[in-house]
Design a protein around this motif. Structure first.
Motif, short mmCIF file in Angstrom:
data_model
loop_
_atom_site.label_atom_id
_atom_site.label_comp_id
_atom_site.label_asym_id
_atom_site.label_seq_id
_atom_site.Cartn_x
_atom_site.Cartn_y
_atom_site.Cartn_z
N ALA A 107 1.37 10.11 -1.91
CA ALA A 107 2.80 10.42 -1.80
C ALA A 107 3.48 10.43 -3.16
O ALA A 107 4.71 10.35 -3.24
CB ALA A 107 3.49 9.43 -0.87
N GLN A 108 2.71 10.54 -4.23
CA GLN A 108 3.29 10.53 -5.58
C GLN A 108 4.30 11.67 -5.72
O GLN A 108 4.04 12.81 -5.34
CB GLN A 108 2.19 10.67 -6.63
CG GLN A 108 2.69 10.51 -8.07
CD GLN A 108 1.54 10.46 -9.06
OE1 GLN A 108 0.40 10.71 -8.71
NE2 GLN A 108 1.84 10.13 -10.29
N GLY A 109 5.46 11.33 -6.26
CA GLY A 109 6.51 12.32 -6.46
C GLY A 109 7.43 12.50 -5.27
O GLY A 109 8.42 13.22 -5.37
N LEU A 110 7.10 11.83 -4.15
CA LEU A 110 7.95 11.91 -2.96
C LEU A 110 8.81 10.65 -2.86
O LEU A 110 8.43 9.60 -3.35
CB LEU A 110 7.09 12.05 -1.69
CG LEU A 110 6.14 13.25 -1.66
CD1 LEU A 110 5.32 13.24 -0.37
CD2 LEU A 110 6.90 14.57 -1.80
N ALA A 125 0.83 -1.21 0.00
CA ALA A 125 0.00 0.00 0.00
C ALA A 125 0.87 1.26 0.00
O ALA A 125 0.57 2.23 -0.72
CB ALA A 125 -0.94 -0.01 1.20
N ALA A 126 1.94 1.25 0.80
CA ALA A 126 2.86 2.39 0.82
C ALA A 126 3.47 2.62 -0.56
O ALA A 126 3.61 3.76 -1.03
CB ALA A 126 3.95 2.17 1.86
N PHE A 127 3.83 1.54 -1.23
CA PHE A 127 4.44 1.62 -2.56
C PHE A 127 3.44 2.17 -3.57
O PHE A 127 3.78 3.04 -4.39
CB PHE A 127 4.92 0.23 -2.97
CG PHE A 127 5.90 0.22 -4.12
CD1 PHE A 127 6.90 1.16 -4.22
CD2 PHE A 127 5.84 -0.79 -5.08
CE1 PHE A 127 7.82 1.13 -5.27
CE2 PHE A 127 6.74 -0.84 -6.13
CZ PHE A 127 7.73 0.14 -6.23
N GLY A 128 2.20 1.68 -3.52
CA GLY A 128 1.18 2.21 -4.41
C GLY A 128 0.94 3.69 -4.20
O GLY A 128 0.80 4.46 -5.16
N GLU A 129 0.90 4.11 -2.93
CA GLU A 129 0.70 5.53 -2.64
C GLU A 129 1.87 6.37 -3.12
O GLU A 129 1.70 7.51 -3.55
CB GLU A 129 0.46 5.73 -1.15
CG GLU A 129 -0.87 5.20 -0.65
CD GLU A 129 -2.05 6.00 -1.17
OE1 GLU A 129 -1.94 7.25 -1.29
OE2 GLU A 129 -3.10 5.39 -1.47
N ALA A 130 3.08 5.83 -3.05
CA ALA A 130 4.25 6.55 -3.53
C ALA A 130 4.26 6.65 -5.05
O ALA A 130 4.72 7.66 -5.61
CB ALA A 130 5.53 5.87 -3.04
N TYR A 173 -0.30 16.76 5.45
CA TYR A 173 0.82 15.86 5.77
C TYR A 173 0.32 14.52 6.32
O TYR A 173 0.81 13.46 5.93
CB TYR A 173 1.75 16.53 6.78
CG TYR A 173 2.92 15.68 7.21
CD1 TYR A 173 3.98 15.43 6.35
CD2 TYR A 173 2.97 15.13 8.50
CE1 TYR A 173 5.06 14.65 6.75
CE2 TYR A 173 4.04 14.36 8.90
CZ TYR A 173 5.08 14.11 8.03
OH TYR A 173 6.15 13.34 8.42
N ILE A 174 -0.65 14.56 7.21
CA ILE A 174 -1.28 13.34 7.73
C ILE A 174 -2.61 13.20 7.02
O ILE A 174 -3.56 13.96 7.28
CB ILE A 174 -1.47 13.43 9.26
CG1 ILE A 174 -0.11 13.61 9.96
CG2 ILE A 174 -2.18 12.17 9.78
CD1 ILE A 174 -0.22 13.89 11.44
N VAL A 175 -2.68 12.26 6.10
CA VAL A 175 -3.79 12.24 5.14
C VAL A 175 -4.33 10.82 4.93
O VAL A 175 -3.64 9.84 5.22
CB VAL A 175 -3.33 12.81 3.77
CG1 VAL A 175 -2.93 14.26 3.90
CG2 VAL A 175 -2.20 11.98 3.18
N PRO A 176 -5.54 10.70 4.40
CA PRO A 176 -6.05 9.39 3.99
C PRO A 176 -5.38 8.93 2.70
O PRO A 176 -4.74 9.74 2.00
CB PRO A 176 -7.55 9.64 3.79
CG PRO A 176 -7.67 11.09 3.51
CD PRO A 176 -6.54 11.76 4.24
N PRO A 177 -5.51 7.66 2.35
CA PRO A 177 -4.89 7.18 1.10
C PRO A 177 -5.47 7.87 -0.13
O PRO A 177 -6.69 7.99 -0.27
CB PRO A 177 -5.24 5.68 1.08
CG PRO A 177 -5.62 5.35 2.50
CD PRO A 177 -6.20 6.59 3.08
N GLY A 178 -4.58 8.31 -1.00
CA GLY A 178 -5.03 8.89 -2.26
C GLY A 178 -5.71 7.86 -3.15
O GLY A 178 -6.54 8.20 -3.99
N LEU A 179 -5.35 6.59 -2.96
CA LEU A 179 -5.93 5.51 -3.76
C LEU A 179 -7.14 4.87 -3.07
O LEU A 179 -7.66 3.87 -3.55
CB LEU A 179 -4.86 4.44 -4.03
CG LEU A 179 -3.62 4.94 -4.77
CD1 LEU A 179 -2.57 3.83 -4.88
CD2 LEU A 179 -3.97 5.46 -6.16
#
Length: 292
Positions: free
Chosen positions: A118-121, A108-113, A266-272
């Motif tokens: 967290a895209q682009g981070l 899930a962390a990888f997908g969000e990145a 900064y502290i957010v729900p999943p974008g996906l």
């Protein structure tokens, strides 16, 4: 490219196919039963999909060390039938393709990145707070495994001053999972979390424990985004309570404009959304092709 994706949870499996752009084209879900019948359903779903790679984000603990004789196994889980089970080996018998294999929360962390909040981070921490609590860590452009893999759901927590609940974790009692997972909410308040009203004292206490863990992650890992998913976090009022408690905990110590004034971004729900795990598994599969 056609990539298979499996979000293997302790309660349900979600299987899908998609492409290297993060687009899911088709998916199916079913309850997690004993491994033989569950993986028979997985194999039946993928057998006519002509996949070129597979990504799996699995409940754990799991063995992530390619040099280990039990690489690809689920290890010490209490889930009936799954302890010391060769999950990856079973699938490789049916689908001889490249595999990405990691924990469900790392996926899930990888997908969000790759495609989410967290895209682009190059770093983020992903907590899932639901039936259990898990943590995925993406740091300096890669997923963190370490000796085994992160188990941040079982870190000790500072007890809320008004809480006498003993915790439900069978290993540690009052660790984060023992105090803040969905079943802990139900055990403490005698009703399921979604039945508690928005202003109930349960949510301030829940936020206290989650914020304590998030504060520790900020101080230890300094991630560029903290993402909170899972069933418990469907209670949207928790986000404001957690941000306020994190700000209180940090007390201005970390000199960052984001932490001082922009915790809402900064502290957010999943974008996906609730597909972070499945899309993350797709990202693992796409990465296995890239590495090949």
């Amino acid at each position: 490219m056609r990539i298979g994706a499996i979000e293997a949870g302790g309660t349900k499996f979600v299987c899908g196919i998609g492409n290297e752009e993060g687009i899911i084209e088709d998916s199916v879900s079913f309850p997690t039963e004993r491994p033989e019948e569950t993986l028979d359903r997985v194999i039946a779903y993928f057998e006519d999909k002509q996949i070129e790679a597979m990504g799996i984000g699995s409940f754990g603990p799991i063995d992530l060390d390619p040099a280990s004789p039990t690489y690809g196994y689920v290890t010490t889980t209490p889930k009936p039938g799954w302890a010391n089970y060769d999950f990856l080996g079973k699938l490789k018998q049916s689908f001889p393709v490249p595999y990405g294999w990691d924990t469900d929360v790392n996926a899930a962390a990888f997908g969000e990145a790759k495609w989410g909040a967290a895209q682009g981070l190059d770093s983020c921490v992903y907590y899932t707070i639901g039936t259990g609590v898990g943590v995925g860590i993406y740091a300096e452009g890669r997923l963190v495994h370490g000796l085994v893999h992160p188990e941040g759901g079982h870190v000790p927590v500072r007890r809320h001053p008004e809480d006498t609940f003993q915790g439900i974790c069978p290993f540690h009692g009052d660790c984060l999972e023992g105090m803040a997972a969905g079943p802990a909410l139900e055990a403490r308040w005698k009703v399921k979390g979604h039945e508690l009203p928005e202003g109930h004292e349960a949510w301030e206490m829940e936020a206290y424990y989650i914020a304590g863990a998030v504060t520790g992650a900020i101080l230890m890992l300094s991630p560029k985004k903290v993402i909170l998913g899972g069933g418990v976090m469907q209670q949207a009022q928790l986000f404001g309570l957690i941000r306020d408690q994190v700000k209180y905990n940090l007390n201005g110590y970390v000199s960052s404009e984001v932490l001082l004034n922009h915790l809402d971004s900064y502290i957010v729900p999943p974008g996906l959304g609730n597909r972070a795990g499945l899309i993350g598994a797709l990202a693992l599969g796409a990465e296995s092709l890239r590495q090949r």
